[in-house]
Design an enzyme around this catalytic site. Sequence first.
Site, PDB file in Angstrom:
ATOM      1  N   ASN A   7       0.875  -1.175   0.000  1.00  0.00           N
ATOM      2  CA  ASN A   7       0.000   0.000   0.000  1.00  0.00           C
ATOM      3  C   ASN A   7       0.912   1.225   0.000  1.00  0.00           C
ATOM      4  O   ASN A   7       1.405   1.638   1.056  1.00  0.00           O
ATOM      5  CB  ASN A   7      -0.887  -0.076   1.256  1.00  0.00           C
ATOM      6  CG  ASN A   7      -1.879   1.068   1.336  1.00  0.00           C
ATOM      7  OD1 ASN A   7      -1.797   2.024   0.565  1.00  0.00           O
ATOM      8  ND2 ASN A   7      -2.793   0.974   2.271  1.00  0.00           N
ATOM      9  N   HIS A 200     -12.048   4.239  -0.345  1.00  0.00           N
ATOM     10  CA  HIS A 200     -12.142   3.346   0.829  1.00  0.00           C
ATOM     11  C   HIS A 200     -13.011   2.129   0.516  1.00  0.00           C
ATOM     12  O   HIS A 200     -13.619   1.534   1.417  1.00  0.00           O
ATOM     13  CB  HIS A 200     -12.766   4.064   2.054  1.00  0.00           C
ATOM     14  CG  HIS A 200     -11.904   5.130   2.647  1.00  0.00           C
ATOM     15  ND1 HIS A 200     -12.431   6.280   3.209  1.00  0.00           N
ATOM     16  CD2 HIS A 200     -10.558   5.232   2.781  1.00  0.00           C
ATOM     17  CE1 HIS A 200     -11.448   7.042   3.661  1.00  0.00           C
ATOM     18  NE2 HIS A 200     -10.296   6.430   3.413  1.00  0.00           N
ATOM     19  N   ARG A 261      -8.297  17.169   5.352  1.00  0.00           N
ATOM     20  CA  ARG A 261      -9.079  17.547   4.166  1.00  0.00           C
ATOM     21  C   ARG A 261     -10.397  18.173   4.592  1.00  0.00           C
ATOM     22  O   ARG A 261     -11.015  17.748   5.569  1.00  0.00           O
ATOM     23  CB  ARG A 261      -9.371  16.318   3.299  1.00  0.00           C
ATOM     24  CG  ARG A 261      -8.153  15.761   2.630  1.00  0.00           C
ATOM     25  CD  ARG A 261      -8.496  14.533   1.800  1.00  0.00           C
ATOM     26  NE  ARG A 261      -7.467  13.531   1.971  1.00  0.00           N
ATOM     27  CZ  ARG A 261      -7.669  12.226   2.009  1.00  0.00           C
ATOM     28  NH1 ARG A 261      -8.888  11.736   1.873  1.00  0.00           N
ATOM     29  NH2 ARG A 261      -6.668  11.405   2.171  1.00  0.00           N
TER      30      ARG A 261
END
Length: 455
Positions: A7, A200, A261
Amino acid sequence: MKILTLNCGSSSLKYSFFDAAEERTLARGIVERITIGGSFITHRVPAPEDERPAGTSGGAVGVKARAGLTTRRMYECPTHKEAIDLVLATLTKGDGAVIADLAEISAVAHRVVHGGEALTGSVMVDDAVVDALRERISLAPLHNPPNIAGVEAARALLPDVPQVAVFDTAFHYTMPDYAYVYPLPYEWYCDLGLRRYGFHGTSHLYVSRRAAALLGREPADVNLITLHIGNGASACAVRGGVSVDTSMGLTPLEGLVMGTRSGDIDPAISFQVTKDLPLAPQEVYTILNRRSGVLGLTGKYADRRDVLAHIKPDATSADDDAEEPGSAYRCKLALEVECYRLKKYVGAYAAALGRVDALVFTAGVGENSPEMRAWTLRGLEGLGIIVDEEKNADAPRGEEVDVAAEASATRVFVIPTDEERVFIEDTVALLDGTYAPPDRFVYSFQKPDYTPRLD
Ligand code: AMP
């Protein structure tokens, strides 16, 4: 069959190494500070008791690593290639080695953030897939470049090993057009691909299947709202086991308030600040991604643990230090804004779904913060969502629990997410030719006898 999952973020690389035959994680870890200097690897070989379920064999851990061991090593990684090389060296040499030879790696599974409209399920990586990922860089400029770097480096270092790409966007490809099309000139969708994609996906997939199992029903029979709240955060409306709406959009910037964010804002703000402040559009974009959300509001903290530690319940904007970065008022305000917006999404998705069998909290905040769960759901009794305050406060970390009150029409689950489990099962299925996209694939973790791993 042993599978390495990778990842790759912009400056980090998380990995795990899994033995699919033994059903156990052989090692996992992270390389940090890639490309920025001072890189190091933290490598862990889990102890058998950290591992999964009773009934599976303890198994041979590998060549020589002692179970329960954590090692740390500095090694400069100017690019992701050195980082992957470091992971491969750590798996095969030294105290943390779990295999004798790289030939024992059956496949590498890569998490890729953006698959666009064409890549709607996990795929074996070939040149055409790498080209397709490159074409999508403009859709995910912050995320896909490190993912592509990881794919290319792994292909170069392990040329004979099959590589698989698993997409964050894939679970959401079942969204109806009225949920994913933005109310903008329609040509922007047709010509530029500007639409909601959602992210996600592997996490929403995993926890939604687990929630169906906990309800004792088939995924096709349940409606759920899943809330993945970590540093990044997104909500997903799941109808009949598939995603029908989600809060992140073209990029992971839209939707909920996140660590750094902004989530939803009036799009006119991006234009307005370039008139009021000496900021270029690219700088505004960076600020919305890296210096907004909880960090922007508190001025100091993005980690909700820090924010919770600095809250005072009676803090107000009239306090002398209210405007100071990290003040009790700004911390309280940040979490109030975050939880209020979470609550609004729960309400919106309850309306979209009509019936909600369960709500699921997952990821760093969702799994570990009873306060945030309570604040989010307080006042939703009218929608049939009632939290048992005691069960919520006492929910054991790392376990699947229902924190809803008896009288609640909707169950409220806390479910530790396990995205790697999706990477691994997709990879095994692609290798043995049984793979199907998420809406048609039956995962082991949706079966009633599945025991989630603890490590
Ligand atoms: P993730 O992105 O899923 O790894 O989540 C990371 C975030 O989880 C951290 O930035 C923290 O804000 C949050 N977190 C972890 N543990 C806790 C906790 N006990 N209470 C509140 N937030 C937490």
